[in-house]
Design a protein around this motif. Sequence first.
Motif, mmCIF file in Angstrom:
data_model
loop_
_atom_site.group_PDB
_atom_site.id
_atom_site.type_symbol
_atom_site.label_atom_id
_atom_site.label_comp_id
_atom_site.label_asym_id
_atom_site.label_seq_id
_atom_site.Cartn_x
_atom_site.Cartn_y
_atom_site.Cartn_z
ATOM 1 N N LYS A 17 14.164 6.328 2.815
ATOM 2 C CA LYS A 17 13.303 7.498 2.576
ATOM 3 C C LYS A 17 12.434 7.836 3.788
ATOM 4 C CE LYS A 17 13.375 7.156 -2.375
ATOM 5 N NZ LYS A 17 13.330 8.449 -3.061
ATOM 6 N N ALA A 46 17.000 0.245 -0.767
ATOM 7 C CA ALA A 46 15.701 -0.429 -0.861
ATOM 8 C C ALA A 46 15.089 -0.690 0.505
ATOM 9 C CB ALA A 46 15.860 -1.747 -1.602
ATOM 10 N N PRO A 196 6.878 2.019 3.262
ATOM 11 C CA PRO A 196 5.952 2.492 2.233
ATOM 12 C C PRO A 196 4.685 1.649 2.149
ATOM 13 C CG PRO A 196 8.102 2.028 1.284
ATOM 14 C CD PRO A 196 8.137 1.535 2.663
ATOM 15 N N GLN A 197 4.752 0.401 2.611
ATOM 16 C CA GLN A 197 3.580 -0.450 2.519
ATOM 17 C C GLN A 197 2.658 -0.294 3.720
ATOM 18 O OE1 GLN A 197 5.221 -4.323 1.990
ATOM 19 N NE2 GLN A 197 5.723 -3.963 -0.139
ATOM 20 N N PRO A 199 0.812 2.209 5.145
ATOM 21 C CA PRO A 199 -0.555 2.736 5.027
ATOM 22 C C PRO A 199 -1.488 1.780 4.292
ATOM 23 C CG PRO A 199 1.032 4.451 4.527
ATOM 24 C CD PRO A 199 1.795 3.185 4.635
ATOM 25 N N SER A 200 -1.033 1.186 3.203
ATOM 26 C CA SER A 200 -1.943 0.318 2.447
ATOM 27 C C SER A 200 -2.229 -0.970 3.207
ATOM 28 C CB SER A 200 -1.390 0.011 1.063
ATOM 29 O OG SER A 200 -0.022 -0.282 1.127
ATOM 30 N N GLU A 203 -4.734 -0.124 5.817
ATOM 31 C CA GLU A 203 -6.050 0.039 5.237
ATOM 32 C C GLU A 203 -6.667 -1.308 4.911
ATOM 33 O OE1 GLU A 203 -6.143 2.241 1.636
ATOM 34 O OE2 GLU A 203 -8.317 2.419 1.669
ATOM 35 N N TRP A 216 5.195 8.635 7.246
ATOM 36 C CA TRP A 216 4.139 7.632 7.165
ATOM 37 C C TRP A 216 3.012 7.766 8.167
ATOM 38 C CZ3 TRP A 216 4.348 6.172 2.568
ATOM 39 C CH2 TRP A 216 5.585 6.107 1.922
ATOM 40 N N GLN A 219 1.040 10.747 6.572
ATOM 41 C CA GLN A 219 0.388 10.237 5.349
ATOM 42 C C GLN A 219 -0.934 9.573 5.722
ATOM 43 O OE1 GLN A 219 0.958 10.490 2.117
ATOM 44 N NE2 GLN A 219 3.034 9.975 1.515
ATOM 45 N N LYS A 223 -4.539 10.809 4.322
ATOM 46 C CA LYS A 223 -5.386 9.937 3.515
ATOM 47 C C LYS A 223 -6.551 9.372 4.327
ATOM 48 C CE LYS A 223 -2.021 9.277 0.126
ATOM 49 N NZ LYS A 223 -0.965 8.513 -0.474
ATOM 50 N N ILE A 225 -6.774 7.201 6.715
ATOM 51 C CA ILE A 225 -6.883 5.762 6.903
ATOM 52 C C ILE A 225 -6.440 5.326 8.277
ATOM 53 C CG2 ILE A 225 -6.662 5.041 4.510
ATOM 54 C CD1 ILE A 225 -3.606 4.613 5.500
ATOM 55 N N GLY A 293 10.666 12.388 -1.149
ATOM 56 C CA GLY A 293 9.680 12.294 -2.222
ATOM 57 C C GLY A 293 8.232 12.458 -1.816
ATOM 58 N N PRO A 295 4.921 14.640 -0.490
ATOM 59 C CA PRO A 295 4.578 16.038 -0.746
ATOM 60 C C PRO A 295 5.073 16.950 0.373
ATOM 61 C CG PRO A 295 2.653 14.640 -0.966
ATOM 62 C CD PRO A 295 3.737 13.778 -0.432
#
Lengths: 426, 381
Positions: A17, A46, A196-197, A199-200, A203, A216, A219, A223, A225, A293, A295
Amino acid sequence: MEFLDIEKDTLKFGFIKLTDCAPIVIAKEKGYFDDEGLNVNVEAQANWKELLNRVINGDLDGAHMLAGQPIGATVGFGSQADIVTAYSLDYNGNGITVSNDIWAKMKPDVPKGSDGKPIHPIKADALKPIVDEAKTAGNKLKMGMVFPVSTHNYEIRYWLAASGINPGFYFDPATKQVDVPGFLNGDVELSVTPPPQMPSVLEAGTICAYCVGEPWNQQAVFKKIGVPVTTNYDIWKNNPEKVFGVSKEWAEKNPNTWLAVTKALIRAGKWLDASLDNRKEAAKILSQPNYVGAPYEVIANSMTGTFEFEVGDKRPMPDFNVFFRYNASYPFYSDCIWFLTQMVRWGQIPEQKADDWYHEMAKNIYRPDVYERAAKMLVAEGKAETSDFPFGTDGYRAPSTDFIDGNSYDGRQPVDYVNSFSIGLK
Amino acid sequence: MNSTTASSPTTVEGLHPAKKRFTYNPNQVAHTLDKLGLGYFSPIARLIGRDEPSKQVKAITQNTLLPVLAFIIVLLAWQYCAGTVKTDSQKIPSPAETWVAWKDMLAFSAAEKSKEKDYYQSLNERVANYKTMAFQARDSGNLSRAESIEKRISKENAKVYQGTTTFFDQIGISILTIAVGFLIATLIAVPLGILCGLSPLVNTALNPLIQLFKPVSPLAWFPIVFVFTTWGIDQPPAASIWQRALFTSAGVVTLCSLWPTLVNTAVGVAAIDKDHLNVAKALKLGWFKRIWKIVLPSSLPLIFTGLRVSIGVGWMVLVAADMMSQNQGLGKFVWDMYQNGDTASTAQIIIAVLFIGAIGFMLDRIMLVFQRLVTYEEQSI
């Protein structure tokens, strides 16, 4: 039009993705695969490892791959398998994002223009004192990238090394020590983090920077961050990013099918670069949950001619994603060789190799002959112009100095190139 | 109407067909409902039969209101979390946002169905075009070209639309996968359990292996099972539902869920009354008759207890297995949505969680019914 005798018409392609799966998605959504007599299912995977495994074992007929994956697999770094490619999906498309804390420390040292905004491209020079400080304190800075043979890994290493920061090695010729994560003697620690992990994880402070494709980086800006400081367009103007990879076994069993797939992908790449409206439509399609997926606004931020750095600092960047211009879809041998030189530079390939080895490996993995046949068929059908394609090339781009450190790369002289770096195995 | 016979007052021969008075036995109905796992409805059945009405009303009210109350409390806690538990990069979606995500999922599935119609429509148009080209080729005498076009036409007509697998398709594939995995697990665990139960030697041999493999996580089994399915299963056609990934997931489910059945079967068989086995010996029953007529029936309650635990474990493991194997099930849905990284995606994951729970509940209920049917004593749950 010529009706190819397709060996296998029901196919399944995998993708990750990221926005540069666009040519595969557009070829399906716009019916280009159908025009070639193919019935294609496009399925998200995946992670890069799983995707590669499924191409090797045949569950997937082909996939959206990092340009380094066919090369790494054929060379045998990770699981060995013969993977080939006849189509380069895109150029550019990655960014390096740092956390807000790091940016706050970097910003004073970054040269600014008369308007007070940072001058781009931003080198890692402003980062060096922060790296050294952390290293002295015994807490090396940790950074994320996407896969050991990913373009992202080589790009962030190139960026760091260009400013004198040692990113770590996979092999030490002095002690013959092999380090699978690639941390040997490094000033920082680069490890694999799933996109996908990122950004978090950024942070949370586990990593302080990452190199990844879109969405990413945008993103992170949305956000608030992190701050993208550079794109790989700045590190190496028009660098190869993703390819459409198939297993050699599949290619040998299904040559006409491979040709048909390449024809459809060329049409999709051409469509993507044809107009801004097409890019907007592509961004809309990619924002569906079964594709990327994210926005629409986040995807459009980087696909429709701009790229946002600091919040509000949106700069024009029409070549952030290049799908067809500048012959981006042609599988140049010199592109393959660049990755091989970087694999040797960082020790993923522990032995030094002669020029001939590079040229031979490139001829095994990259198949411009298939691309050229597909291109000729499209010209005959009136779906493309002869001028769209670099017919007559020997597969090597002209030597270029479009790198962030101004170093010159000539694909015909790979050994000289490997020896030209101050940081790197020779 | 007066009857001169002593037979049932509702029977008047020659005029009406024989009718039995319908007697509603609330106790019987309530017990049947309990046995079917529909115990919630048994006070209602009793109420219809006017069996202690006030007690039934109280039971119905309690059985309805208390869970609804608990549900409302959870909803409020969820709403609170959505407002509080957030960082810059992520947040928990509120119940309202989750509801919107549900409607979007339905809309997406509907849109995919209409895409299927469009696909066949454009396919037919394309084939019509090719037919014209084939005629032209024949007309101008170019037979080889005509043949290659006709070959393409027949391939096009054989095409089946490969759409995006929707959430509802994924539910179906998940259920199919657990059926396969659970079936294989049962076929391995029950015979092996009987063997362990009947023979102390086999039990001593196998017990360490069982204890060793029982606690292993599905994520650890996956890479090993992947090698087996790649080696053992030929590449199926791309449009077939029996993809290798399905068998990889089913294999992982088998390896994790066969242990409860195996252990329970062994215990159940070992606990058979020695008298029954002596009867078998006295009657000189062959081993098959012995197992089929004596061993299985007496250990059935424990076997079904094991099966019920196994299916619970299997369903939980399946979601993890799907994430790794890329089988088109609910686990893949969760992982794909996670990669989308949007708040709407987290809402869709919550919906998937609710469906996973509901299906797991349903599977457990089905096994409970079977378990009750073969057990003689009252169960507590």
